[in-house]
Design a protein around this motif. Sequence first.
Motif, PDB file in Angstrom:
ATOM      1  N   ALA A 181       0.810  -1.226   0.000  1.00 45.35           N
ATOM      2  CA  ALA A 181       0.000   0.000   0.000  1.00 45.35           C
ATOM      3  C   ALA A 181       0.843   1.276   0.000  1.00 45.35           C
ATOM      4  O   ALA A 181       0.414   2.302  -0.517  1.00 45.35           O
ATOM      5  CB  ALA A 181      -0.943   0.001   1.208  1.00 45.35           C
ATOM      6  N   LYS A 182       2.048   1.222   0.572  1.00 44.14           N
ATOM      7  CA  LYS A 182       2.881   2.433   0.681  1.00 44.14           C
ATOM      8  C   LYS A 182       3.870   2.590  -0.476  1.00 44.14           C
ATOM      9  O   LYS A 182       4.680   3.522  -0.473  1.00 44.14           O
ATOM     10  CB  LYS A 182       3.650   2.411   2.005  1.00 44.14           C
ATOM     11  N   ASP A 183       3.804   1.704  -1.440  1.00 45.83           N
ATOM     12  CA  ASP A 183       4.796   1.732  -2.529  1.00 45.83           C
ATOM     13  C   ASP A 183       4.473   2.823  -3.550  1.00 45.83           C
ATOM     14  O   ASP A 183       3.314   3.039  -3.904  1.00 45.83           O
ATOM     15  CB  ASP A 183       4.840   0.378  -3.247  1.00 45.83           C
ATOM     16  N   CYS A 184       5.517   3.494  -4.023  1.00 44.15           N
ATOM     17  CA  CYS A 184       5.413   4.391  -5.183  1.00 44.15           C
ATOM     18  C   CYS A 184       6.188   3.707  -6.316  1.00 44.15           C
ATOM     19  O   CYS A 184       7.414   3.750  -6.358  1.00 44.15           O
ATOM     20  CB  CYS A 184       6.009   5.764  -4.871  1.00 44.15           C
ATOM     21  N   ILE A 185       5.460   3.071  -7.210  1.00 44.67           N
ATOM     22  CA  ILE A 185       6.070   2.187  -8.208  1.00 44.67           C
ATOM     23  C   ILE A 185       6.616   3.001  -9.380  1.00 44.67           C
ATOM     24  O   ILE A 185       5.952   3.932  -9.866  1.00 44.67           O
ATOM     25  CB  ILE A 185       5.038   1.148  -8.695  1.00 44.67           C
ATOM     26  N   HIS A 186       7.815   2.642  -9.859  1.00 42.57           N
ATOM     27  CA  HIS A 186       8.463   3.377 -10.955  1.00 42.57           C
ATOM     28  C   HIS A 186       8.867   2.468 -12.105  1.00 42.57           C
ATOM     29  O   HIS A 186       9.653   2.876 -12.965  1.00 42.57           O
ATOM     30  CB  HIS A 186       9.692   4.116 -10.425  1.00 42.57           C
ATOM     31  N   VAL A 187       8.373   1.249 -12.137  1.00 44.55           N
ATOM     32  CA  VAL A 187       8.646   0.338 -13.266  1.00 44.55           C
ATOM     33  C   VAL A 187       7.311  -0.181 -13.794  1.00 44.55           C
ATOM     34  O   VAL A 187       6.350  -0.334 -13.048  1.00 44.55           O
ATOM     35  CB  VAL A 187       9.546  -0.843 -12.842  1.00 44.55           C
ATOM     36  N   HIS A 188       7.281  -0.436 -15.131  1.00 45.71           N
ATOM     37  CA  HIS A 188       6.059  -0.939 -15.785  1.00 45.71           C
ATOM     38  C   HIS A 188       4.846  -0.084 -15.394  1.00 45.71           C
ATOM     39  O   HIS A 188       3.823  -0.584 -14.914  1.00 45.71           O
ATOM     40  CB  HIS A 188       5.805  -2.402 -15.415  1.00 45.71           C
ATOM     41  N   LEU A 189       4.959   1.213 -15.624  1.00 46.89           N
ATOM     42  CA  LEU A 189       3.945   2.143 -15.133  1.00 46.89           C
ATOM     43  C   LEU A 189       2.570   1.876 -15.737  1.00 46.89           C
ATOM     44  O   LEU A 189       1.558   1.864 -15.014  1.00 46.89           O
ATOM     45  CB  LEU A 189       4.381   3.585 -15.422  1.00 46.89           C
ATOM     46  N   ASN A 190       2.504   1.688 -17.060  1.00 49.87           N
ATOM     47  CA  ASN A 190       1.201   1.500 -17.709  1.00 49.87           C
ATOM     48  C   ASN A 190       0.521   0.208 -17.264  1.00 49.87           C
ATOM     49  O   ASN A 190      -0.685   0.181 -16.995  1.00 49.87           O
ATOM     50  CB  ASN A 190       1.358   1.515 -19.228  1.00 49.87           C
ATOM     51  N   VAL A 191       1.300  -0.871 -17.185  1.00 50.69           N
ATOM     52  CA  VAL A 191       0.746  -2.155 -16.751  1.00 50.69           C
ATOM     53  C   VAL A 191       0.266  -2.051 -15.300  1.00 50.69           C
ATOM     54  O   VAL A 191      -0.804  -2.562 -14.937  1.00 50.69           O
ATOM     55  CB  VAL A 191       1.804  -3.275 -16.895  1.00 50.69           C
ATOM     56  N   THR A 192       1.051  -1.387 -14.473  1.00 51.06           N
ATOM     57  CA  THR A 192       0.675  -1.231 -13.059  1.00 51.06           C
ATOM     58  C   THR A 192      -0.604  -0.423 -12.921  1.00 51.06           C
ATOM     59  O   THR A 192      -1.514  -0.787 -12.164  1.00 51.06           O
ATOM     60  CB  THR A 192       1.813  -0.539 -12.290  1.00 51.06           C
ATOM     61  N   ARG A 193      -0.676   0.695 -13.651  1.00 53.99           N
ATOM     62  CA  ARG A 193      -1.889   1.527 -13.585  1.00 53.99           C
ATOM     63  C   ARG A 193      -3.107   0.743 -14.072  1.00 53.99           C
ATOM     64  O   ARG A 193      -4.192   0.851 -13.497  1.00 53.99           O
ATOM     65  CB  ARG A 193      -1.702   2.785 -14.427  1.00 53.99           C
ATOM     66  N   CYS A 194      -2.925  -0.034 -15.134  1.00 53.92           N
ATOM     67  CA  CYS A 194      -4.032  -0.827 -15.673  1.00 53.92           C
ATOM     68  C   CYS A 194      -4.509  -1.852 -14.650  1.00 53.92           C
ATOM     69  O   CYS A 194      -5.717  -2.022 -14.410  1.00 53.92           O
ATOM     70  CB  CYS A 194      -3.586  -1.523 -16.957  1.00 53.92           C
ATOM     71  N   GLY A 195      -3.563  -2.552 -14.021  1.00 57.46           N
ATOM     72  CA  GLY A 195      -3.924  -3.561 -13.024  1.00 57.46           C
ATOM     73  C   GLY A 195      -4.617  -2.961 -11.811  1.00 57.46           C
ATOM     74  O   GLY A 195      -5.606  -3.518 -11.312  1.00 57.46           O
ATOM     75  N   LEU A 196      -4.117  -1.813 -11.344  1.00 58.12           N
ATOM     76  CA  LEU A 196      -4.732  -1.169 -10.185  1.00 58.12           C
ATOM     77  C   LEU A 196      -6.134  -0.656 -10.516  1.00 58.12           C
ATOM     78  O   LEU A 196      -7.048  -0.755  -9.688  1.00 58.12           O
ATOM     79  CB  LEU A 196      -3.849  -0.018  -9.702  1.00 58.12           C
ATOM     80  N   MET A 197      -6.319  -0.115 -11.716  1.00 61.11           N
ATOM     81  CA  MET A 197      -7.641   0.385 -12.097  1.00 61.11           C
ATOM     82  C   MET A 197      -8.628  -0.778 -12.267  1.00 61.11           C
ATOM     83  O   MET A 197      -9.807  -0.657 -11.921  1.00 61.11           O
ATOM     84  CB  MET A 197      -7.544   1.199 -13.391  1.00 61.11           C
ATOM     85  N   LEU A 198      -8.139  -1.919 -12.777  1.00 60.85           N
ATOM     86  CA  LEU A 198      -8.986  -3.112 -12.877  1.00 60.85           C
ATOM     87  C   LEU A 198      -9.417  -3.583 -11.484  1.00 60.85           C
ATOM     88  O   LEU A 198     -10.586  -3.941 -11.256  1.00 60.85           O
ATOM     89  CB  LEU A 198      -8.230  -4.228 -13.602  1.00 60.85           C
TER      90      LEU A 198
END
Length: 326
Positions: free
Chosen positions: A54-71
Amino acid sequence: GGLILFAIFSLVMDVFKIGYYSSFYSCLSAIKIIYPIVQAIFVIVQTYFLWVSAKDCIHVHLNVTRCGLMLTLTTNLAVWMSAVTDESVHKAHSKLKKNMTEEIFRWLLKVGMRSSSVEECNCNSQICQIFKNGYFWLYPFNIEYSLFASAMVYVMWKNVGRFIDHHSHHIQHLKFRLFRRTFFVGIMLGLIILVSGLGVLILYEVQVNSSTESSKKSQALTMYYIFNIVCLSLMSLVCIGGSVIYRFDKRDMDRHKNPTRTLDVALLMGAALGQYAISYYSIVAIVASTPRDTISALNLTYALLMIAQHTFQNVFIIEGLHRQPP
């Protein structure tokens, strides 16, 4: 901590649903039993994921991460809407069943009022009734879990690719002492109000739903409104006092971009809009109705105080969220 608490109750609800639906495997499709099992797995996996990341600020695979979180976010909202709909349909069926005969009720279910619930199946055993009542009482916890998880996932989505200026954020370690005079008094008063509120609510529900005498119902309503008026008055005074204390506080306001705080403020204001609407319609209904008796006066006072209390409380909380640590 709050997420895990709601997750545990959601898992208990899924167990009750599995037990309840298993009683009707002969007249239900298999998907009704599979759904709570899949939901329980989803709750476990998502809770573990949020607890770890929950506290992570992710800086790799940004588009895939955003897509997964929005899903994940939209899945939580879909589960929330499903739970709200199911609970509302159950309450509507309960009201309908109470006001008409069994034959008419079953006929209405057959001709078009049948929903995703299993009202048309017989539930005669004691264990079946326990499962049925249990999982409907636990629906609010599942609804809160979905909203809680959605908020946390949204903050993670906003934090993807975010850089934090560590120099502008001071870490303040709060020393909490339970038996310090101010903390102890506040906790004791809060517990007294909580226990008193539960007692008043139980008495109110019993008197209104079980009593046939109008005088007893009137007494229950009077007790309910007076208790809430006193509580709302105290809460309003405390929030005003807190805002006044802020005026003497020399700390600076924190104007830095903070997705968590922005979401907190948006949810706070959005949730208050519902209560504002309820109070507004109550005031209109009371003013337009006749006769104007004691219950109407108490109801009007309660609605006005509800608006005032939410306003003062929101101002106090939003000011507190923007304060720098000591």
